[in-house]
Design a protein around this motif. Sequence first.
Motif, PDB file in Angstrom:
ATOM      1  N   VAL A 109       0.839  -1.203   0.000  1.00 14.22           N
ATOM      2  CA  VAL A 109       0.000   0.000   0.000  1.00 14.22           C
ATOM      3  C   VAL A 109       0.871   1.249   0.000  1.00 14.22           C
ATOM      4  CG1 VAL A 109      -1.650   1.355   1.337  1.00 14.22           C
ATOM      5  CG2 VAL A 109      -2.002  -1.100   1.057  1.00 14.22           C
ATOM      6  N   ALA A 110       1.897   1.278   0.827  1.00 11.28           N
ATOM      7  CA  ALA A 110       2.804   2.423   0.884  1.00 11.28           C
ATOM      8  C   ALA A 110       3.535   2.605  -0.436  1.00 11.28           C
ATOM      9  CB  ALA A 110       3.798   2.246   2.023  1.00 11.28           C
ATOM     10  N   CYS A 111       3.963   1.498  -1.032  1.00 11.63           N
ATOM     11  CA  CYS A 111       4.660   1.577  -2.323  1.00 11.63           C
ATOM     12  C   CYS A 111       3.739   2.097  -3.420  1.00 11.63           C
ATOM     13  CB  CYS A 111       5.212   0.202  -2.706  1.00 11.63           C
ATOM     14  SG  CYS A 111       6.557  -0.385  -1.644  1.00 11.63           S
ATOM     15  N   GLU A 112       2.484   1.665  -3.424  1.00  6.28           N
ATOM     16  CA  GLU A 112       1.524   2.128  -4.427  1.00  6.28           C
ATOM     17  C   GLU A 112       1.257   3.622  -4.280  1.00  6.28           C
ATOM     18  OE1 GLU A 112      -1.839  -0.357  -3.793  1.00  6.28           O
ATOM     19  OE2 GLU A 112      -0.818  -2.180  -4.470  1.00  6.28           O
ATOM     20  N   GLN A 113       1.129   4.079  -3.037  1.00  7.90           N
ATOM     21  CA  GLN A 113       0.881   5.505  -2.809  1.00  7.90           C
ATOM     22  C   GLN A 113       2.066   6.350  -3.281  1.00  7.90           C
ATOM     23  OE1 GLN A 113       0.071   5.452   1.394  1.00  7.90           O
ATOM     24  NE2 GLN A 113      -2.122   5.033   1.122  1.00  7.90           N
ATOM     25  N   PHE A 114       3.263   5.867  -3.016  1.00  2.45           N
ATOM     26  CA  PHE A 114       4.459   6.581  -3.454  1.00  2.45           C
ATOM     27  C   PHE A 114       4.566   6.594  -4.971  1.00  2.45           C
ATOM     28  CE2 PHE A 114       8.931   6.598  -4.732  1.00  2.45           C
ATOM     29  CZ  PHE A 114       9.409   7.721  -4.069  1.00  2.45           C
ATOM     30  N   SER A 115       4.376   5.437  -5.595  1.00  2.00           N
ATOM     31  CA  SER A 115       4.526   5.317  -7.049  1.00  2.00           C
ATOM     32  C   SER A 115       3.490   6.132  -7.808  1.00  2.00           C
ATOM     33  CB  SER A 115       4.432   3.843  -7.463  1.00  2.00           C
ATOM     34  OG  SER A 115       5.503   3.100  -6.912  1.00  2.00           O
ATOM     35  N   ALA A 116       2.319   6.332  -7.211  1.00  2.00           N
ATOM     36  CA  ALA A 116       1.281   7.122  -7.868  1.00  2.00           C
ATOM     37  C   ALA A 116       1.718   8.570  -8.051  1.00  2.00           C
ATOM     38  CB  ALA A 116      -0.009   7.069  -7.043  1.00  2.00           C
ATOM     39  N   VAL A 117       2.650   9.026  -7.224  1.00  2.00           N
ATOM     40  CA  VAL A 117       3.116  10.408  -7.289  1.00  2.00           C
ATOM     41  C   VAL A 117       4.524  10.510  -7.866  1.00  2.00           C
ATOM     42  CG1 VAL A 117       3.667  12.466  -5.924  1.00  2.00           C
ATOM     43  CG2 VAL A 117       1.679  11.067  -5.327  1.00  2.00           C
ATOM     44  N   ALA A 118       5.409   9.623  -7.426  1.00  2.00           N
ATOM     45  CA  ALA A 118       6.826   9.747  -7.776  1.00  2.00           C
ATOM     46  C   ALA A 118       7.316   8.696  -8.761  1.00  2.00           C
ATOM     47  CB  ALA A 118       7.666   9.664  -6.491  1.00  2.00           C
ATOM     48  N   GLY A 119       6.456   7.776  -9.178  1.00  2.00           N
ATOM     49  CA  GLY A 119       6.879   6.752 -10.107  1.00  2.00           C
ATOM     50  C   GLY A 119       7.400   5.512  -9.392  1.00  2.00           C
ATOM     51  N   PRO A 120       7.821   4.495 -10.153  1.00  2.00           N
ATOM     52  CA  PRO A 120       8.282   3.234  -9.562  1.00  2.00           C
ATOM     53  C   PRO A 120       9.483   3.437  -8.636  1.00  2.00           C
ATOM     54  CG  PRO A 120       7.944   3.002 -11.926  1.00  2.00           C
ATOM     55  CD  PRO A 120       7.844   4.459 -11.628  1.00  2.00           C
ATOM     56  N   LEU A 121       9.665   2.508  -7.713  1.00  2.00           N
ATOM     57  CA  LEU A 121      10.801   2.561  -6.801  1.00  2.00           C
ATOM     58  C   LEU A 121      12.100   2.382  -7.580  1.00  2.00           C
ATOM     59  CD1 LEU A 121       8.403   2.038  -4.834  1.00  2.00           C
ATOM     60  CD2 LEU A 121       9.963   0.657  -3.469  1.00  2.00           C
ATOM     61  N   THR A 122      13.014   3.326  -7.439  1.00  2.00           N
ATOM     62  CA  THR A 122      14.304   3.273  -8.122  1.00  2.00           C
ATOM     63  C   THR A 122      15.316   2.518  -7.267  1.00  2.00           C
ATOM     64  OG1 THR A 122      15.069   5.322  -7.099  1.00  2.00           O
ATOM     65  CG2 THR A 122      13.840   5.510  -9.179  1.00  2.00           C
ATOM     66  N   LYS A 123      16.485   2.267  -7.841  1.00  2.00           N
ATOM     67  CA  LYS A 123      17.551   1.610  -7.083  1.00  2.00           C
ATOM     68  C   LYS A 123      17.946   2.444  -5.868  1.00  2.00           C
ATOM     69  CE  LYS A 123      22.183  -0.373  -7.428  1.00  2.00           C
ATOM     70  NZ  LYS A 123      23.347  -0.684  -8.304  1.00  2.00           N
ATOM     71  N   ALA A 124      18.056   3.757  -6.054  1.00  2.00           N
ATOM     72  CA  ALA A 124      18.448   4.634  -4.948  1.00  2.00           C
ATOM     73  C   ALA A 124      17.423   4.589  -3.821  1.00  2.00           C
ATOM     74  CB  ALA A 124      18.626   6.063  -5.447  1.00  2.00           C
ATOM     75  N   VAL A 125      16.149   4.576  -4.177  1.00  2.00           N
ATOM     76  CA  VAL A 125      15.096   4.514  -3.159  1.00  2.00           C
ATOM     77  C   VAL A 125      15.164   3.186  -2.399  1.00  2.00           C
ATOM     78  CG1 VAL A 125      12.610   4.382  -2.803  1.00  2.00           C
ATOM     79  CG2 VAL A 125      13.550   6.151  -4.281  1.00  2.00           C
ATOM     80  N   CYS A 126      15.349   2.094  -3.125  1.00  2.00           N
ATOM     81  CA  CYS A 126      15.458   0.785  -2.464  1.00  2.00           C
ATOM     82  C   CYS A 126      16.660   0.740  -1.526  1.00  2.00           C
ATOM     83  CB  CYS A 126      15.563  -0.324  -3.511  1.00  2.00           C
ATOM     84  SG  CYS A 126      14.064  -0.603  -4.470  1.00  2.00           S
ATOM     85  N   GLU A 127      17.809   1.218  -2.000  1.00  2.00           N
ATOM     86  CA  GLU A 127      19.026   1.204  -1.171  1.00  2.00           C
ATOM     87  C   GLU A 127      18.874   2.093   0.054  1.00  2.00           C
ATOM     88  OE1 GLU A 127      22.644   0.362  -4.338  1.00  2.00           O
ATOM     89  OE2 GLU A 127      21.981   2.428  -4.012  1.00  2.00           O
ATOM     90  N   TYR A 128      18.076   3.143  -0.067  1.00  2.00           N
ATOM     91  CA  TYR A 128      17.869   4.066   1.051  1.00  2.00           C
ATOM     92  C   TYR A 128      17.097   3.410   2.188  1.00  2.00           C
ATOM     93  CZ  TYR A 128      17.089   8.683   3.190  1.00  2.00           C
ATOM     94  OH  TYR A 128      17.080   9.764   4.038  1.00  2.00           O
ATOM     95  N   HIS A 129      16.459   2.272   1.925  1.00  2.00           N
ATOM     96  CA  HIS A 129      15.729   1.538   2.959  1.00  2.00           C
ATOM     97  C   HIS A 129      16.597   0.507   3.673  1.00  2.00           C
ATOM     98  CE1 HIS A 129      12.327   3.300   0.794  1.00  2.00           C
ATOM     99  NE2 HIS A 129      11.572   3.010   1.831  1.00  2.00           N
ATOM    100  N   VAL A 130      17.887   0.476   3.344  1.00  3.74           N
ATOM    101  CA  VAL A 130      18.799  -0.503   3.945  1.00  3.74           C
ATOM    102  C   VAL A 130      19.871   0.240   4.736  1.00  3.74           C
ATOM    103  CG1 VAL A 130      20.333  -2.459   3.535  1.00  3.74           C
ATOM    104  CG2 VAL A 130      18.391  -2.055   1.995  1.00  3.74           C
ATOM    105  N   ILE A 131      19.823   0.128   6.060  1.00 10.15           N
ATOM    106  CA  ILE A 131      20.796   0.770   6.941  1.00 10.15           C
ATOM    107  C   ILE A 131      21.997  -0.158   7.122  1.00 10.15           C
ATOM    108  CG2 ILE A 131      21.229   1.638   9.278  1.00 10.15           C
ATOM    109  CD1 ILE A 131      18.242   2.302   9.445  1.00 10.15           C
ATOM    110  N   LYS A 132      23.178   0.415   7.083  1.00 10.05           N
ATOM    111  CA  LYS A 132      24.397  -0.353   7.341  1.00 10.05           C
ATOM    112  C   LYS A 132      24.501  -0.618   8.840  1.00 10.05           C
ATOM    113  CE  LYS A 132      27.054   1.727   3.551  1.00 10.05           C
ATOM    114  NZ  LYS A 132      28.272   2.523   3.225  1.00 10.05           N
ATOM    115  N   GLY A 133      24.465  -1.861   9.239  1.00  7.81           N
ATOM    116  CA  GLY A 133      24.530  -2.211  10.658  1.00  7.81           C
ATOM    117  C   GLY A 133      23.175  -2.647  11.184  1.00  7.81           C
ATOM    118  N   VAL A 134      23.197  -3.369  12.292  1.00  4.10           N
ATOM    119  CA  VAL A 134      21.978  -3.875  12.916  1.00  4.10           C
ATOM    120  C   VAL A 134      21.548  -2.885  13.992  1.00  4.10           C
ATOM    121  CG1 VAL A 134      20.930  -5.785  14.178  1.00  4.10           C
ATOM    122  CG2 VAL A 134      22.685  -6.245  12.453  1.00  4.10           C
ATOM    123  N   VAL A 135      20.400  -2.246  13.776  1.00  2.00           N
ATOM    124  CA  VAL A 135      19.934  -1.178  14.667  1.00  2.00           C
ATOM    125  C   VAL A 135      18.572  -1.552  15.237  1.00  2.00           C
ATOM    126  CG1 VAL A 135      19.428   1.269  14.921  1.00  2.00           C
ATOM    127  CG2 VAL A 135      21.158   0.515  13.261  1.00  2.00           C
TER     128      VAL A 135
END
Length: 219
Positions: A109-135
């Motif tokens: 649902v969150a991805c659909e809402q985002f894509s409706a405005v900003a387009g499909p999830l790009t590589k940069a957007v996907c990588e931005y959801h991955v934090i280096k390290g276990v937090v």
Amino acid sequence: DLYWVERNLRFLSPMLSLGFAGSSALVVGSRAGHGSRMSAPMMANVADTLATMQGPDLYWEEIGPLQDPPKEESDFKEYDTFSTFLAACQQHGVDLTQPDITVLAPGNVACEQFSAVAGPLTKAVCEYHVIKGVVNKDSLGSADLTTVEGSTITYRRMFRKDFLDNAFCGQPSSPPRTSYCANVKADNGLIHGLNEVIYPGWSESSGGYGSEGDAATRA
């Protein structure tokens, strides 16, 4: 008397040997059993865990009364999944099996809402959801939130929620409000659920996606 003592000892000697042998076998057997119980259970990696776990719980909300038969707004509808986010990561080669990562997972649902405005999830957007390290969720406010993409996520504590940029993270709620997971363990890190997609370039002045000055919707 001495004759009978010697005879009894000769008779008992094989019995005692068998007894000691049986005791040794029992000890060895118990050690083997103990070792098997101590074996650590195998967990799946982040990608496999997201592919099989239930996503955010969804409710009928304002469209409930419009159904046939009508439903309450707080009636459970279904569980969301993370298939859109997973497919985008796979498409762009974003590795969710690498060691020691924390993945911030938006549901479909969150991805659909985002894509409706900003387009499909790009590589940069996907990588931005991955934090280096276990937090852990409780450490979000003090940890380094540098992502695989290279940018750093902004943490804020507002309205009794933990915000990461424009999204809140790992928030339990009561129906009809949706709950988002936190501290889901995988063998290579942790998973926290997000209510919105986050993206590089966000700032507090940009507001949510679709607003004036929003980096995700600039031409």
